[in-house]
Design an enzyme around this catalytic site. Structure first.
Site, PDB file in Angstrom:
ATOM      1  N   HIS A 157       0.823  -1.215   0.000  1.00 29.03           N
ATOM      2  CA  HIS A 157       0.000   0.000   0.000  1.00 29.03           C
ATOM      3  C   HIS A 157       0.852   1.258   0.000  1.00 29.03           C
ATOM      4  O   HIS A 157       0.555   2.236  -0.682  1.00 29.03           O
ATOM      5  CB  HIS A 157      -0.883   0.019   1.249  1.00 29.03           C
ATOM      6  CG  HIS A 157      -1.981  -0.970   1.189  1.00 29.03           C
ATOM      7  ND1 HIS A 157      -2.210  -1.875   2.188  1.00 29.03           N
ATOM      8  CD2 HIS A 157      -2.897  -1.201   0.249  1.00 29.03           C
ATOM      9  CE1 HIS A 157      -3.245  -2.617   1.858  1.00 29.03           C
ATOM     10  NE2 HIS A 157      -3.677  -2.227   0.693  1.00 29.03           N
ATOM     11  N   CYS A 194       4.168  -4.367 -22.352  1.00 26.53           N
ATOM     12  CA  CYS A 194       3.628  -3.607 -21.220  1.00 26.53           C
ATOM     13  C   CYS A 194       4.348  -3.888 -19.904  1.00 26.53           C
ATOM     14  O   CYS A 194       3.959  -3.380 -18.871  1.00 26.53           O
ATOM     15  CB  CYS A 194       2.132  -3.864 -21.059  1.00 26.53           C
ATOM     16  SG  CYS A 194       1.758  -5.554 -20.597  1.00 26.53           S
ATOM     17  N   ASN A 244       7.739  -8.593 -17.305  1.00 23.01           N
ATOM     18  CA  ASN A 244       8.041  -8.881 -15.892  1.00 23.01           C
ATOM     19  C   ASN A 244       7.926 -10.380 -15.636  1.00 23.01           C
ATOM     20  O   ASN A 244       8.818 -11.003 -15.055  1.00 23.01           O
ATOM     21  CB  ASN A 244       7.058  -8.167 -14.952  1.00 23.01           C
ATOM     22  CG  ASN A 244       7.015  -6.670 -15.197  1.00 23.01           C
ATOM     23  OD1 ASN A 244       7.941  -6.127 -15.759  1.00 23.01           O
ATOM     24  ND2 ASN A 244       5.940  -6.032 -14.796  1.00 23.01           N
ATOM     25  N   ASP A 245       6.818 -10.944 -16.089  1.00 22.42           N
ATOM     26  CA  ASP A 245       6.641 -12.381 -15.884  1.00 22.42           C
ATOM     27  C   ASP A 245       7.441 -13.199 -16.883  1.00 22.42           C
ATOM     28  O   ASP A 245       7.948 -14.263 -16.537  1.00 22.42           O
ATOM     29  CB  ASP A 245       5.153 -12.751 -15.954  1.00 22.42           C
ATOM     30  CG  ASP A 245       4.473 -12.519 -14.619  1.00 22.42           C
ATOM     31  OD1 ASP A 245       5.085 -12.862 -13.586  1.00 22.42           O
ATOM     32  OD2 ASP A 245       3.362 -11.981 -14.593  1.00 22.42           O
ATOM     33  N   ARG A 269      10.314 -12.734  -9.087  1.00 22.13           N
ATOM     34  CA  ARG A 269      10.421 -11.290  -9.276  1.00 22.13           C
ATOM     35  C   ARG A 269      10.301 -10.490  -7.993  1.00 22.13           C
ATOM     36  O   ARG A 269      10.618  -9.303  -7.955  1.00 22.13           O
ATOM     37  CB  ARG A 269       9.396 -10.801 -10.318  1.00 22.13           C
ATOM     38  CG  ARG A 269       7.970 -11.097  -9.978  1.00 22.13           C
ATOM     39  CD  ARG A 269       7.075 -10.879 -11.174  1.00 22.13           C
ATOM     40  NE  ARG A 269       6.468  -9.566 -11.183  1.00 22.13           N
ATOM     41  CZ  ARG A 269       5.425  -9.234 -11.930  1.00 22.13           C
ATOM     42  NH1 ARG A 269       4.878 -10.115 -12.747  1.00 22.13           N
ATOM     43  NH2 ARG A 269       4.908  -8.034 -11.889  1.00 22.13           N
ATOM     44  N   ARG A 281      -7.423  -5.688 -18.373  1.00 12.65           N
ATOM     45  CA  ARG A 281      -6.979  -7.077 -18.203  1.00 12.65           C
ATOM     46  C   ARG A 281      -7.891  -7.774 -17.206  1.00 12.65           C
ATOM     47  O   ARG A 281      -8.211  -7.211 -16.157  1.00 12.65           O
ATOM     48  CB  ARG A 281      -5.530  -7.092 -17.693  1.00 12.65           C
ATOM     49  CG  ARG A 281      -4.993  -8.500 -17.532  1.00 12.65           C
ATOM     50  CD  ARG A 281      -3.524  -8.503 -17.198  1.00 12.65           C
ATOM     51  NE  ARG A 281      -3.274  -8.066 -15.832  1.00 12.65           N
ATOM     52  CZ  ARG A 281      -2.052  -7.933 -15.328  1.00 12.65           C
ATOM     53  NH1 ARG A 281      -0.983  -8.177 -16.078  1.00 12.65           N
ATOM     54  NH2 ARG A 281      -1.874  -7.544 -14.093  1.00 12.65           N
ATOM     55  N   ARG A 334      -4.527  -3.007 -14.692  1.00 13.52           N
ATOM     56  CA  ARG A 334      -4.404  -4.179 -13.816  1.00 13.52           C
ATOM     57  C   ARG A 334      -5.583  -4.163 -12.840  1.00 13.52           C
ATOM     58  O   ARG A 334      -5.522  -3.508 -11.792  1.00 13.52           O
ATOM     59  CB  ARG A 334      -3.105  -4.120 -13.013  1.00 13.52           C
ATOM     60  CG  ARG A 334      -1.829  -4.231 -13.818  1.00 13.52           C
ATOM     61  CD  ARG A 334      -0.641  -4.133 -12.888  1.00 13.52           C
ATOM     62  NE  ARG A 334       0.585  -4.619 -13.459  1.00 13.52           N
ATOM     63  CZ  ARG A 334       1.581  -3.832 -13.887  1.00 13.52           C
ATOM     64  NH1 ARG A 334       1.469  -2.528 -13.802  1.00 13.52           N
ATOM     65  NH2 ARG A 334       2.678  -4.370 -14.377  1.00 13.52           N
TER      66      ARG A 334
HETATM   67  C1  PEP Z   1       4.136  -8.430 -16.721  1.00 14.51           C
HETATM   68  O1  PEP Z   1       4.159  -9.559 -16.237  1.00 14.51           O
HETATM   69  O2  PEP Z   1       5.090  -7.916 -17.341  1.00 14.51           O
HETATM   70  C2  PEP Z   1       2.933  -7.591 -16.558  1.00 14.51           C
HETATM   71  C3  PEP Z   1       2.799  -6.453 -17.189  1.00 14.51           C
HETATM   72  O3  PEP Z   1       1.983  -8.025 -15.691  1.00 14.51           O
HETATM   73  P1  PEP Z   1       2.134  -7.909 -14.090  1.00 14.51           P
HETATM   74  O4  PEP Z   1       3.354  -7.059 -13.804  1.00 14.51           O
HETATM   75  O5  PEP Z   1       0.889  -7.290 -13.615  1.00 14.51           O
HETATM   76  O6  PEP Z   1       2.293  -9.331 -13.689  1.00 14.51           O
HETATM   77 MG    MG Z   2       2.334 -10.474 -15.513  1.00  9.92          MG
END
Ligand code: PEP
Ligand code: MG
Length: 590
Positions: A197, A510, A462-463, A473, A340, A304
């Site tokens: 938060h 993204c 990111n994933d 991560r 999403r 998100r």
């Molecule tokens: C990602 O995984 O790069 C992504 C944009 O989704 P999140 O960061 O919400 O998992």
């Molecule tokens: Mg992701």
């Protein structure tokens, strides 16, 4: 004798960019001594009454904080404080405490302590950031009720000087919002993560913030001069004259640059040789809508939606979701909004969902897997999105697709929802585009098959990096392995792009990679035409794109593709970018 102050540097996770040099103020809440005593039969009613009044007063206190927060710079209400009201209204908290007072003949503070201990035991033992947040909300409420019972509800921050950098072990959302009126300039906490938060509020309010800065309270004292660098996650205690000078210059430079970038942010992101790129924003909370528009985003590339679900006990209903999406779509029109579907699970958990304990939550019941199992929750969200689609340009995005059947099943459910709406004579935009996140290696390898099912791809780096390089991560011990320029990642981006081109569907990036100037030129050179990032990064990204040519970007990429390691590519990129952009973009130092 004057002790020499030695310079000291701490490392945490930067969650809200910006640099500030100033005086630290430590927030250590005074220990509450919990009185425990027995009461007799005649005192029971009074004791119950005393407890109920304390609950009432705590509720009023939270309301006041919420009101202050709403008034602050006219921002919309940050409704995460609603969690507090839900905790206060919790039947178990109230009834159990009253029961303990009546049956055990003990005072209210002791009874409350016993109740909270019992409730905490029922929270599953995982250490996900979301659960830690809930525990901290819970502890905060308990303390507030006890302070009311003891008549010690004085302002903890009464002496906090304006413009301080606040250092604390943890800050609850209520505490963070109380701090706003002191015009604080930085936040450092010993715990927390990107999704905590504190991080969310600090980002929304543009206050530099470093979380997970271990032992900050041991090394920093109130009044110490410190530098907080919310982009890199660095904290420097007793900076030398030279460091202070450098950082001051950097800070001014940073502010000047920001002003310049902002002035130009409504110009198109177009390279010198007229190659047009579209920069859209990532959004977590509706509070960010204003900043998204001010920073010149051409739409929302990733909404998100899970943040509407995780800070509460109940699930949002269709009407609430509809209003949320309707408002977002209307505000961003004529640009589009990519919403999403719920990416819950992993480190983002629902409050009242009976999760089975997962050894590996990141590989578990997450995102689309959760929605395909919980069809009712999924359908409610899809109905709300479709109903809202009449008010703007909606795109629907499904996360974590790793096999063909998953997207086919998701589409089937979407069609069921459309049929239901048609039967109910509820209008919606039947042409809303459908896309999937490419964020696991398997989806890259079957990108051609997937491309035939959807209208667009959105690459979640990111994933994709987490699952390809096998690095959690949210684990700070392995962040050094987070390498977007790893040859494996570059090759996966290329494969996905080629599949999208072959089947003539749109594709964007993204993940955080899209916002970092070190990587933007690679993405442009590869052929990506849309990048989605946090709104604050847009002005600089635009400036960068307007300063380069597409052919420079293509050259950079083709040279890099001959190199064998992430390190070699990074070094090459830094040299190359420095030649093109010099110091102007603040690329390597922000
Ligand atoms: C990602 O995984 O790069 C992504 C944009 O989704 P999140 O960061 O919400 O998992
Ligand atoms: Mg992701």
């Amino acid at each position: 004798m004057k002790l020499k102050k030695t310079t000291h540097q701490l490392k945490g996770i930067g969650t809200s960019p910006g640099i500030y040099i100033g005086a630290a103020y430590l927030i250590k809440k005074p220990d509450l001594i919990l009185p425990r005593y027995w009461i007799n039969n005649k005192e029971i009613n009074n004791e119950v009454q005393r407890f109920l009044e304390a609950l009432e007063k705590t509720s009023e206190e939270i309301e006041k904080i919420q009101e202050k927060l709403c008034k602050f710079e006219g921002r919309q209400q940050i409704n995460i404080l609603d969690t507090y009201h839900l905790i206060l209204q919790d039947k178990m908290l109230r009834d159990n405490t009253v029961q303990y007072i009546k049956t055990d003949h003990i005072n209210a503070e002791w009874a409350l302590h016993k109740t909270t201990k019992k409730i905490r035991k029922s929270i599953p033992e995982t250490h996900t950031p979301q659960l830690q947040e809930k525990t901290s909300d819970f502890n905060d409420i308990k303390e507030r009720i006890i302070r009311q019972l003891l008549g010690k509800n004085e302002e903890i921050y009464g002496h906090l000087p304006k413009h301080s950098i606040v250092v604390a072990h943890d800050l609850s959302p209520a505490e963070t919002s109380q701090l706003i009126k002191f015009n604080i300039k930085g936040i450092i906490t010993e715990v927390g993560g990107i999704t905590s938060h504190t991080a969310i509020i600090s980002r929304a309010l543009e206050i530099p913030c470093v979380v997970a800065c271990q032992h900050a309270l041991t090394h920093i004292k109130t009044g110490n001069t410190i530098i907080v660098d919310g982009a890199k996650g660095n904290v420097i205690i007793h900076p030398s004259k030279q460091q202070t000078e450098n950082f001051k210059q950097h800070q001014n430079y940073h502010l000047e640059l920001k002003k310049i970038f902002l002035k130009e942010t409504h110009l198109p992101a177009e390279t010198k040789d007229k190659h047009r790129i579209h920069l859209t924003a990532n959004m977590e909370l509706m509070e960010e809508l204003q900043s998204i528009k001010e920073n010149g985003a051409e739409g929302i590339g990733l909404y998100r939606t899970e943040f509407t679900y995780i800070n509460r006990k109940d699930l949002p209903n269709e009407e609430e979701l509809f209003k949320n999406y309707q408002h977002t779509l209307k505000s961003i029109y004529p640009y589009s909004v990519t919403i999403r579907t719920l990416d819950i699970g992993g480190d983002k958990v629902l409050k009242n969902y009976p999760y089975e304990k997962e050894t590996n939550p990141a590989l578990g019941l997450r995102a689309i897997r959760f929605c395909l199992r919980e069809k009712a929750i999924f359908k409610t969200q899809l109905r709300a999105m479709l109903r809202a689609s009449l008010y703007g340009k909606l795109k629907i995005l499904f996360p974590l697709i790793c096999e063909l059947e998953e997207i086919q099943r998701a589409k089937k459910i979407l069609n069921e929802v459309k049929d239901e709406l048609r039967r109910e004579k509820i209008e919606f935009d039947d042409n809303a585009k459908i896309g999937i996140m490419i964020e696991v290696p398997s989806s890259v390898m079957i990108a051609e098959e997937l491309a035939q099912e959807v209208d667009f791809f959105s690459i979640g780096t990111n994933d994709l990096i987490q699952y390809s390089l096998a690095i959690d991560r949210s684990n700070e011990n392995v962040t050094y392995l987070y390498r977007p320029l790893h040859p494996a990642i570059l090759r996966m981006l290329k494969i996905s792009l080629a599949a999208a081109k072959k089947y003539k569907i749109n594709i964007n990036v993204c993940g955080e990679m899209a916002s970092d100037p070190l990587y933007i030129m690679f993405l442009v050179g590869m052929g990506f035409r849309e990048l989605s990032m946090n709104a604050l990064s847009i002005p600089r990204a635009k400036r960068m794109i307007r300063m380069m040519t597409y052919s420079q970007a293509k050259n950079l990429l083709s040279e890099a593709m001959h190199l064998k390691t992430a390190y070699e590519i990074e070094s090459y990129a830094k040299r190359h970018l420095e030649k093109i952009f010099g110091k102007e973009l603040d690329i390597f130092d922000s």
